[in-house]
Design a protein around this motif. Structure first.
Motif, PDB file in Angstrom:
ATOM      1  N   GLN A 195      44.179  20.183  66.683  1.00 37.60           N
ATOM      2  CA  GLN A 195      45.050  20.601  65.584  1.00 37.60           C
ATOM      3  C   GLN A 195      46.433  19.970  65.714  1.00 37.60           C
TER       4      GLN A 195
ATOM      5  N   HIS B 289      42.965  23.646  69.715  1.00 36.55           N
ATOM      6  CA  HIS B 289      44.422  23.650  69.517  1.00 36.55           C
ATOM      7  C   HIS B 289      44.988  22.243  69.696  1.00 36.55           C
TER       8      HIS B 289
ATOM      9  N   LEU C 117      46.148  32.208  71.530  1.00 39.25           N
ATOM     10  CA  LEU C 117      46.578  31.292  70.475  1.00 39.25           C
ATOM     11  C   LEU C 117      48.072  31.435  70.189  1.00 39.25           C
TER      12      LEU C 117
ATOM     13  N   ILE D 287      43.250  28.646  64.488  1.00 36.41           N
ATOM     14  CA  ILE D 287      43.535  27.221  64.531  1.00 36.41           C
ATOM     15  C   ILE D 287      42.740  26.572  63.405  1.00 36.41           C
TER      16      ILE D 287
ATOM     17  N   LEU E 132      49.812  29.574  72.968  1.00 38.49           N
ATOM     18  CA  LEU E 132      49.712  28.125  72.772  1.00 38.49           C
ATOM     19  C   LEU E 132      50.703  27.636  71.718  1.00 38.49           C
ATOM     20  N   ARG E 133      50.925  28.454  70.728  1.00 40.30           N
ATOM     21  CA  ARG E 133      51.861  28.073  69.668  1.00 40.30           C
ATOM     22  C   ARG E 133      53.314  28.157  70.151  1.00 40.30           C
TER      23      ARG E 133
ATOM     24  N   GLU F 225      45.395  35.364  65.081  1.00 42.49           N
ATOM     25  CA  GLU F 225      45.798  33.966  64.942  1.00 42.49           C
ATOM     26  C   GLU F 225      44.572  33.083  64.716  1.00 42.49           C
TER      27      GLU F 225
END
Length: 358
Positions: free
Chosen positions: A175, A172, A146, A127, A149-150, A125
């Protein structure tokens, strides 16, 4: 194969050749004085020889092919404008190892492999921010982080220093703001001091707490232009404040990060967790091995991860010493301290369970 154990002279060694189109980009991949090639040699245990834009890799067939894939991946990254460091090299090696696991052994559940590589290809993954461009995970733990987090609105990340917990969390969050998912960033740490007292420090409250928040500032300037950071701070779009300042608020439409959460008390942690508002994302990071709370006071991070384990919508990532992505020496230092801690715990347990003097 373990690092620093060259196998190029083994009977099954093969030669794999690779030629890049652009000499300048190839030299960036190889690094100053071919330091990146030397790093690949140490990590994979083979020989890599460069001549201009041509590379010959000598080692066991599977490992030589992996090294070839690593160099090709690094070349693609350089062509896209990424600066290659030894950390980037480590990330490419880890990613290539994960790609190899797409053909799992019988003991490995196929579903597990699909979870790691939902698209059918085990790419880590990443960012993406305007200032840094694409930033890829450098190991499987960061990749899982990651992904969590998504996927989740609340994520706990535990582990030693140098694993990228805070840095990736800030990236993150930036973003999310740049994509319009959230409207503001709220970045916080407990103002718990290791051996000092806030009252003895000079200046007003902001000047007193800023040193504790410096790592967050540093990460923020890594992912955003300085002028955008300053504008965000002045308009309130970006807020960096001690944990105590969160009381009584509802944090809506925001990316909220609590760093060094091992130093939050149980009451502070509960207060912080219940600030989560509509449209917000919350990330909580910390290292349970570095608690600076007064003796006898329970860490809110340790308690929260235990109490909230298995709660739907919450992600939990644990980094280990092998996931450290700073200087390789940092990884060895963390491992040495962990080993010493384990020895002391075992020695204490053995002493307590020994024969009674009575």
């Amino acid at each position: 194969m373990t690092p620093d154990q060259p196998a190029a002279s083994s009977p099954d060694a093969v030669d794999v050749s690779l030629t890049f189109d652009n000499n300048r980009l190839a030299s960036l991949v190889f690094g100053l004085y071919d330091q990146n090639l030397a790093h690949i040699e140490r990590r994979l245990g083979l020989q890599v020889t460069a001549n201009g834009n041509h590379v010959v890799i000598k080692g066991p067939a599977s490992v030589a092919e992996q090294a070839k894939n690593v160099l090709e991946a690094l070349y693609e990254r350089v062509a896209s404008g990424v600066t290659i460091t030894t950390g980037e090299v480590d990330g490419a090696i880890e990613e290539s190892s994960l790609q190899g696991s797409l053909f799992p052994a019988a003991a490995e559940p196929v579903a597990e492999v699909r979870e790691r590589a939902p698209s059918g290809r085990a790419n880590f993954e990443h960012i993406s921010t305007r200032r840094r461009g694409n930033v890829k995970a450098r190991n499987a733990a960061q990749d899982a982080y990651l992904r969590a987090l998504r996927r989740h609105e609340l994520v706990f990340a535990e582990g030693p220093a140098g694993t990228g917990k805070t840095w990736l969390a800030v990236g993150h969050a930036v973003q999310l703001m740049e994509q319009g998912v959230v409207e503001k960033l709220i970045l916080s740490r407990p103002a718990v001091e290791a051996g000092e007292r806030l009252g003895f420090l000079p200046g007003d409250m902001k000047e007193k707490v800023d040193p504790y928040l410096r790592p967050i500032y540093d990460a923020l300037y890594d992912f955003m232009e300085a002028r955008h950071v300053e504008r965000g701070l002045s308009t309130g779009v970006i807020e960096i404040a001690p944990l105590a300042f969160m009381r009584g608020r509802t944090l809506a439409n925001a990316a909220v990060l609590l760093d060094e959460a091992q130093n939050a008390t149980s009451m502070q942690m509960k207060m912080f967790l219940t600030r989560l508002g509509e449209g917000s994302r919350m990330i909580i990071t910390g290292d349970p091995s570095q608690i600076d709370l007064p003796p006898g006071q329970k860490s809110g991070l340790v308690e929260a991860t235990r109490v909230l384990e298995g709660v739907e919508g919450i992600g939990h990532i644990r980094f280990r010493d092998v996931d450290v992505v700073r200087h390789p020496l940092v990884r060895r230092i963390v491992h040495a301290y962990d080993r010493e801690h384990t020895r002391v715990v075992e020695q204490t347990a053995a002493t307590r369970s020994g024969p009674s003097a009575w």
